[in-house]
Write an enzyme that holds these catalytic residues in place. Structure first.
Site, mmCIF file in Angstrom:
data_model
loop_
_atom_site.group_PDB
_atom_site.id
_atom_site.type_symbol
_atom_site.label_atom_id
_atom_site.label_comp_id
_atom_site.label_asym_id
_atom_site.label_seq_id
_atom_site.Cartn_x
_atom_site.Cartn_y
_atom_site.Cartn_z
ATOM 1 N N GLN A 109 24.995 70.808 3.288
ATOM 2 C CA GLN A 109 24.629 71.716 2.209
ATOM 3 C C GLN A 109 25.870 72.439 1.667
ATOM 4 O OE1 GLN A 109 23.068 71.694 5.184
ATOM 5 N NE2 GLN A 109 21.021 70.923 4.661
ATOM 6 N N TYR A 110 26.789 72.759 2.554
ATOM 7 C CA TYR A 110 28.009 73.460 2.154
ATOM 8 C C TYR A 110 28.806 72.634 1.142
ATOM 9 C CZ TYR A 110 32.451 75.993 2.526
ATOM 10 O OH TYR A 110 33.604 76.698 2.238
ATOM 11 N N PHE A 111 28.901 71.340 1.384
ATOM 12 C CA PHE A 111 29.691 70.473 0.506
ATOM 13 C C PHE A 111 28.875 69.849 -0.625
ATOM 14 C CE2 PHE A 111 32.413 70.451 4.347
ATOM 15 C CZ PHE A 111 33.594 70.884 3.754
#
Length: 257
Positions: A159-161
């Site tokens: 989700q971060y990337f």
């Protein structure tokens, strides 16, 4: 260094304050030691194994019911149990003697390093169990920019990337049993996350340091049992573990995770 004998019951909060002042807290419990020697054979188990042993011994403590209490009780019990086992193992080494001065120094350094590394890992392991009990999605030491590895990233690296995932629904949490100046390390991790969090077991952090944390948008998270050690004027700005969990839950509901 002064000592507090085992006839005095000292909880985790007071023990940390006393030891910071140079007062060693002794730990003795023959019944507990017998159980650990039977289970672990007079050796240190892995931190994960030891943590599981500790949690299984506190059958009435449920993180689902009270996250702050569970974290405090698990850490307090592990601190005590570790000192009991450590005392036995070190005493056995003292009885067998040392080959030379280098052997003694090596043993002493090993004791100190084990205490430091074990405490941090134990804290992270118990936090993981608390988060799992509340059905949070997270990753430990997920790799982000510049090879940084934050202690906890919610929901995770994928989700971060993901450029389509809302940045405001990401949460980064550093975990430090004691802060000192190490809290600044958290600021450099995961630049996409603007407001970061730090959970600690350190009591009585000064108002000046708390002010610095606020200036850097670092939200401090402290188990509720430790809040009374902080300046009264600062307590409203400190989250407890339950508040942190509610914040992450709210974000993950919005993200439909």
């Amino acid at each position: 260094m002064a000592e507090v004998g085992n006839e005095q019951v000292v909880d985790m909060t007071r023990a940390r304050i006393l030891e910071a002042a140079g007062i060693m807290v002794l730990a003795e419990d023959e019944t507990l030691l017998e159980k650990m020697l039977k289970k672990f054979g007079g050796k240190f188990p892995t931190t994960a194994t030891f943590g599981k042993f500790v949690r299984s011994s506190l059958t009435k403590i449920r993180a689902e019911d009270d996250a702050d209490l569970a974290l405090s009780e698990w850490m307090e019990r592990e601190e005590f149990a570790f000192r009991v086992l450590e005392k036995h193992i070190v005493e056995e080494k003292l009885k067998s003697g040392f080959a030379d001065v280098d052997d003694f120094v090596k043993c002493s350094l090993s004791v100190q390093n084990r205490r430091k590394s074990r405490a941090g890992l134990a804290f992270e392991n118990h936090l993981s169990e608390v988060f799992l009990a509340h059905n949070l999605l997270f990753e430990r030491t997920a790799k982000v920019e510049n090879n940084a590895r934050p202690d906890f990233l919610f929901p995770g690296a994928s989700q971060y990337f993901n450029d389509d995932f809302p940045v405001e629904l990401l949460t980064l949490l550093g975990a430090k049993t004691s802060c000192k100046d190490r809290w600044r390390q958290v600021l450099a991790e995961g630049p996409k996350v603007k407001e970061k969090h730090l959970v600690t077991l350190e009591p009585a952090i000064s108002s000046n340091q708390l002010s610095e944390m606020r200036e850097h948008k670092l939200q401090l998270v402290v188990p509720v049992a430790l809040h009374a050690t902080y300046p009264a004027s600062e307590r409203n700005g400190i989250w407890d573990v339950a508040t942190f969990i509610d914040s992450v839950k709210s974000k993950q509901l919005k993200a439909r995770i």
